[in-house]
Each structure stands twice: as structure tokens, then as C-alpha cells.
Write an enzyme that holds these catalytic residues in place. Structure first.
Site, PDB file in Angstrom:
ATOM      1  CG  ASN A  52      -7.506  -2.186  -5.908  1.00 36.18           C
ATOM      2  OD1 ASN A  52      -6.535  -2.925  -5.727  1.00 36.18           O
ATOM      3  ND2 ASN A  52      -7.809  -1.224  -5.041  1.00 36.18           N
ATOM      4  CG  ASP A  97      -2.042   0.964   1.150  1.00 39.67           C
ATOM      5  OD1 ASP A  97      -2.253   1.530   0.059  1.00 39.67           O
ATOM      6  OD2 ASP A  97      -2.725   1.181   2.162  1.00 39.67           O
TER       7      ASP A  97
HETATM    8  C1  FPP Z   1      -1.742   0.335  -3.318  1.00 43.46           C
HETATM    9  O1  FPP Z   1      -1.339   1.651  -3.485  1.00 43.46           O
HETATM   10  C2  FPP Z   1      -1.336  -0.531  -4.394  1.00 43.46           C
HETATM   11  C3  FPP Z   1      -2.180  -1.094  -5.319  1.00 43.46           C
HETATM   12  C4  FPP Z   1      -3.608  -0.842  -5.370  1.00 43.46           C
HETATM   13  C5  FPP Z   1      -1.721  -1.994  -6.363  1.00 43.46           C
HETATM   14  C6  FPP Z   1      -0.431  -2.712  -6.118  1.00 43.46           C
HETATM   15  C7  FPP Z   1       0.308  -2.678  -7.391  1.00 43.46           C
HETATM   16  C8  FPP Z   1       1.655  -2.636  -7.520  1.00 43.46           C
HETATM   17  C9  FPP Z   1       2.574  -2.731  -6.377  1.00 43.46           C
HETATM   18  C10 FPP Z   1       2.317  -2.468  -8.838  1.00 43.46           C
HETATM   19  C11 FPP Z   1       2.130  -3.534  -9.847  1.00 43.46           C
HETATM   20  C12 FPP Z   1       2.128  -4.916  -9.334  1.00 43.46           C
HETATM   21  C13 FPP Z   1       2.728  -5.954  -9.940  1.00 43.46           C
HETATM   22  C14 FPP Z   1       2.572  -7.328  -9.393  1.00 43.46           C
HETATM   23  C15 FPP Z   1       3.571  -5.798 -11.113  1.00 43.46           C
HETATM   24  P1  FPP Z   1      -2.452   2.772  -3.529  1.00 43.46           P
HETATM   25  O2  FPP Z   1      -2.660   3.149  -4.941  1.00 43.46           O
HETATM   26  O3  FPP Z   1      -3.675   2.316  -2.812  1.00 43.46           O
HETATM   27  O4  FPP Z   1      -1.729   3.891  -2.722  1.00 43.46           O
HETATM   28  P2  FPP Z   1      -2.417   5.051  -1.862  1.00 43.46           P
HETATM   29  O5  FPP Z   1      -3.192   4.386  -0.767  1.00 43.46           O
HETATM   30  O6  FPP Z   1      -1.234   5.811  -1.339  1.00 43.46           O
HETATM   31  O7  FPP Z   1      -3.265   5.861  -2.787  1.00 43.46           O
END
Ligand code: FPP
Length: 247
Positions: free
Chosen positions: A65, A17
Site C-alpha cells: 500500500n 477490501d
Molecule cells: C482496502 O480498500 C482497504 C485498505 C487498503 C485499507 C484499510 C483501511 C481501513 C478499513 C480504514 C482505516 C483503518 C483503521 C484501522 C482505522 P481498497 O482501497 O483497496 O478498495 P478497492 O479495492 O475497492 O479500491
């Protein structure tokens, strides 16, 4: 940082996250945060493999998501495809097999095709199982399992009255995985967010303020060191655990 390689967790699960907040902090768009997040995925996979961790499960895309803006969902799917294209050789070299949990049928067909290809090509690998949770929700998983149990019970394939927890667990997507020993969540949020609800019953939880794109081998070692200092009691008393300990 030195790491004691005794008493390592067999299965580590991670809620990655903070990509969005990392991007904001660096005055960049959210997608740049996800891209940097994908680099942290690579580094973490390699670090776990080198340590001899048997199972690593990453929450890469939750069922919730799908509700994000269309362009962000599209970018995340493209990033996943890119990851699968780029990582196949490395996964093979490192002896890692890829698996998934979640509603894979909901993913774009091109992502499904790539997942199928990488899973097939790596299925004989035995050093580590990397599981990507994609379009995954813990409640959906449990509900789907309950529906299948009900159907099998109607068909007379099982007795619902005599069903055990172990039998029920075989209906979950994680059928072939042991329960996680350690759950890591980055970015200073203290929630499970619908991840592995059944499987986390006795998992040690570790929360860090580090945003996922900044997560590194060092951070992983810190989490494991904290895990190694914990006493896992599984509902028993201190004394029972101590008396079971080999001298
Ligand atoms: C949370 O950050 C992350 C995600 C929703 C997606 C996870 C994806 C990756 C780590 C990149 C791609 C993955 C792979 C396997 C290649 P957020 O967007 O919720 O962050 P925030 O809470 O700060 O807005």
C-alpha cells in the site's frame, strides 16, 4: 440473525477490501470510502468483543500500500491516528488490548507515538487482543524471520537442523498469537494478498462480495455460521475426525 455461540473461532483475521469501490459506487472520493471503512472497523471490533472472540487481526495497511498515491497514503495514516485517538477510551472500557504486526518503523513518527501509547495503556487488558497489520507483508515477515534464525544459528543459540515449526513461528511477528481459525475477505476478491502466509496454513477461508464499508455485525455472524458448518480436518480423514468427536 441468531448466532450459535458454541464452537466460535478463537482468532478471526480480516482482509478489509473494497473501500475504493464503495466510494465509487456512491459517487464519492476514495478517502470517503476509507472513512466509512473505519466505522466498519469500530463496529466489527465491538461485535467480536461482545461475542467473546479472543483474537481479531485486521489487515489495515499492507507493505504494498506504500505504492498508492501520496495523498491517499497520507489520508490513511491520518485516519489511523484519528482512530487511535478516538478509540483508546473504548478499548479500555471493553478490555481490549492493542497489538501490531508489520514494519512499524516505516510509519510516520506521529502514528508510531500514538500506537506506542495505546499499546502501553491497553497491555493489561485480557478480554480480546486486537492486532492491526500495518506496513505488513507476509513474505517480508518470513524473510526477516529466516535472517534472524540464521544469525542466532551462527551465534550458536540454536541448531538450524533441529529447528521445529513451533520454534520457527516464534521468530514471526505473530509470536504471541495463535494461528487464525477463520479468515474473512470482503469485496469479492479471492486472494490472500501476502497476508499471514505462514499462519493461514489450516485456516478456514470465507469470501464475501460485501464491500468492507458495508460489513456489519450481520455479515460477521454469517461468516461465523459458515465457519461453524465446516469440518476442520487438518490433513486427517473424515473418519479420524468423527472418531475423535465427543459423543
Ligand atoms: C482496502 O480498500 C482497504 C485498505 C487498503 C485499507 C484499510 C483501511 C481501513 C478499513 C480504514 C482505516 C483503518 C483503521 C484501522 C482505522 P481498497 O482501497 O483497496 O478498495 P478497492 O479495492 O475497492 O479500491
Amino acid at each position: 440473525m441468531e448466532l450459535n455461540t458454541e464452537n466460535l473461532p478463537c482468532h478471526i483475521a480480516i482482509i478489509m477490501d473494497g473501500n475504493g469501490r464503495w466510494a465509487k459506487k456512491h459517487a464519492m472520493g476514495r478517502i470517503r470510502g476509507h472513512k466509512k471503512g473505519a466505522k466498519a472497523v469500530r463496529e466489527t471490533v465491538t461485535a467480536c468483543r461482545e461475542l467473546g472472540i479472543s483474537y481479531l487481526t485486521l489487515y489495515a495497511f499492507s507493505s504494498e500500500n506504500w505504492g498508492r498515491p501520496g495523498h491517499e497514503v497520507k489520508a490513511l495514516m491520518e485516519l489511523l491516528e484519528e482512530y487511535l485517538d478516538n478509540e483508546l477510551d473504548d478499548l479500555l472500557k471493553q478490555g481490549i488490548s492493542l497489538s501490531t504486526i508489520g514494519d512499524i518503523d516505516r510509519l510516520p513518527p506521529s502514528v508510531q507515538d500514538k500506537l506506542f501509547k495505546v499499546k502501553q495503556s491497553t497491555q493489561e487488558n485480557k478480554k480480546m487482543v486486537l492486532t492491526l497489520a500495518l506496513s505488513y507483508g507476509g513474505r517480508d515477515e518470513i524473510l526477516e524471520a529466516v535472517k534472524r534464525v540464521a544469525k542466532d544459528s551462527l551465534k550458536g543459540l540454536l541448531s538450524a537442523d533441529e529447528m521445529t515449526k513451533e520454534q520457527f513461528a516464534t521468530y514471526l511477528h505473530t509470536n504471541r498469537l495463535p494461528d487464525p481459525d477463520l479468515l474473512i475477505r470482503t469485496s469479492g476478491e479471492y486472494r490472500i494478498s501476502n497476508f499471514l502466509l505462514w499462519q493461514l496454513a489450516y485456516t478456514e477461508l470465507y469470501f464475501t462480495d460485501t464491500l468492507w464499508p458495508d460489513f456489519s455485525r450481520e455479515e460477521l455472524y454469517k461468516a461465523i455460521t459458515v465457519y461453524q458448518g465446516r469440518q476442520r480436518r487438518f490433513g486427517l480423514t473424515d473418519e479420524q475426525i468423527e472418531s475423535d468427536r465427543p459423543v
